[in-house]
Design a protein around this motif. Sequence first.
Motif, PDB file in Angstrom:
ATOM      1  N   PHE A  30       0.845  -1.191   0.000  1.00  0.00           N
ATOM      2  CA  PHE A  30       0.000   0.000   0.000  1.00  0.00           C
ATOM      3  C   PHE A  30       0.883   1.246   0.000  1.00  0.00           C
ATOM      4  N   THR A  31       0.564   2.161  -0.900  1.00  0.00           N
ATOM      5  CA  THR A  31       1.190   3.476  -0.892  1.00  0.00           C
ATOM      6  C   THR A  31       0.109   4.504  -0.596  1.00  0.00           C
ATOM      7  N   PHE A  32       0.288   5.256   0.486  1.00  0.00           N
ATOM      8  CA  PHE A  32      -0.687   6.265   0.903  1.00  0.00           C
ATOM      9  C   PHE A  32      -0.162   7.644   0.517  1.00  0.00           C
ATOM     10  N   LEU A  33      -1.037   8.442  -0.110  1.00  0.00           N
ATOM     11  CA  LEU A  33      -0.649   9.752  -0.616  1.00  0.00           C
ATOM     12  C   LEU A  33      -1.565  10.832  -0.047  1.00  0.00           C
ATOM     13  N   TRP A  54      -3.495   4.687  -2.391  1.00  0.00           N
ATOM     14  CA  TRP A  54      -4.650   5.203  -1.627  1.00  0.00           C
ATOM     15  C   TRP A  54      -4.428   6.688  -1.407  1.00  0.00           C
ATOM     16  N   VAL A  55      -5.344   7.510  -1.909  1.00  0.00           N
ATOM     17  CA  VAL A  55      -5.217   8.964  -1.830  1.00  0.00           C
ATOM     18  C   VAL A  55      -6.139   9.508  -0.743  1.00  0.00           C
ATOM     19  N   PHE A  56      -5.588  10.318   0.157  1.00  0.00           N
ATOM     20  CA  PHE A  56      -6.369  11.039   1.148  1.00  0.00           C
ATOM     21  C   PHE A  56      -6.637  12.444   0.614  1.00  0.00           C
ATOM     22  N   GLY A  57      -7.915  12.790   0.508  1.00  0.00           N
ATOM     23  CA  GLY A  57      -8.274  14.071  -0.082  1.00  0.00           C
ATOM     24  C   GLY A  57      -8.424  13.936  -1.591  1.00  0.00           C
ATOM     25  N   GLU A  58      -8.572  15.065  -2.233  1.00  0.00           N
ATOM     26  CA  GLU A  58      -8.794  15.078  -3.686  1.00  0.00           C
ATOM     27  C   GLU A  58      -7.500  14.774  -4.427  1.00  0.00           C
ATOM     28  N   PRO A  59      -7.532  13.848  -5.393  1.00  0.00           N
ATOM     29  CA  PRO A  59      -6.306  13.529  -6.130  1.00  0.00           C
ATOM     30  C   PRO A  59      -5.915  14.652  -7.082  1.00  0.00           C
ATOM     31  N   GLY A  97      -1.560  -0.777 -13.454  1.00  0.00           N
ATOM     32  CA  GLY A  97      -2.335  -1.935 -13.030  1.00  0.00           C
ATOM     33  C   GLY A  97      -2.630  -1.977 -11.549  1.00  0.00           C
ATOM     34  N   ALA A  98      -2.084  -1.043 -10.780  1.00  0.00           N
ATOM     35  CA  ALA A  98      -2.351  -1.000  -9.340  1.00  0.00           C
ATOM     36  C   ALA A  98      -3.770  -0.493  -9.087  1.00  0.00           C
ATOM     37  N   ALA A  99      -4.341  -0.903  -7.954  1.00  0.00           N
ATOM     38  CA  ALA A  99      -5.647  -0.388  -7.549  1.00  0.00           C
ATOM     39  C   ALA A  99      -5.503   1.053  -7.070  1.00  0.00           C
ATOM     40  N   PHE A 100      -6.563   1.833  -7.246  1.00  0.00           N
ATOM     41  CA  PHE A 100      -6.553   3.245  -6.870  1.00  0.00           C
ATOM     42  C   PHE A 100      -7.738   3.499  -5.955  1.00  0.00           C
TER      43      PHE A 100
END
Length: 309
Positions: A187-190, A237-242, A254-257
């Motif tokens: 998981f990468t959190f942004l 996984w994006v916190f807030g508006e991308p 191909g990663a999940a968003f």
Amino acid sequence: MTDDRPARTHVAREIQSQPRVWARALDQLGTVGAVLPQRGERVAVIGCGTSWFMAESYAHLREQCGAGETDSFAASQFPAGRGYDRVVAISRSGTTTEVLRAIDATQVPVLALTAVPDAPIGRAADQRIVLDFADERSVVQTVFATTALMLLRGSLGEPLEAVLGQAAAVLAGDHAVPSAIGAGSQFTFLGQGWAYGIAREAGLKMREAAQLWTESYPQMEYRHGPISVAQPGRTVWVFGEPVTGLAADVAATGAAFVDDRLDPVADLIRAQLLAVRRAEEQGLDPDRPRHLARSVVLPEVISQVSSAP
């Protein structure tokens, strides 16, 4: 992905308590508001681990709303000789060595936010706010940290009723993370701006509780290298508006968003719940992650503070 089982761990119950505890903290603003940073003050906010990430988010929010210049530091990196009007020290236990050392090193008035009324930080600081109703039995921090941040957000005049509503909806099963995504191997959190601190906290929760490979970055830094680990079976996984173009860039790997446009603190609850679920699936104890204690303490520091006149 929903879970109708009763909470079997302290951390699971603490996660569930968050909207109620946040509301209680916000109800106290009329009482404690006078000791919180005032508009125009130059402020430093310090903490360790989760508390540091909450400090970072608050610092961004305070500057963003024009309340005053605000810096955040890991307590061990605090430049004690720098001039501030006030230092805010966040420590659930009130015993963390690096925080106590930072307080001792500065000549600036210190406000402590803690969960323990008789903790050493209360004697070391000039003022304190005790959020004992947000204390936790789990080693892993959830409700205290988010409660401290929500109190600080409320002090900036931000209306937070919608955030409490979103949090309650998440806990009721809305905005569930699909099982296939929740089972991801990485998981990468942004997060951009203040949401970056929340992204860092989400990554920490997943590492602590479930021993998962997680990373956290500002959104605009993701293309500068971190995108190279994206592939099917992994999640961004994006916190807030991308930011513009990010979803398309991730889709190409191909990663999940994950992008649900929730308030970042309400969205953090989903990561907390997922961390507990993944830990339990692996037979891990999410209350007591390996190698961790409730607080990092050096006994000689506590002794010095306790014996101070």
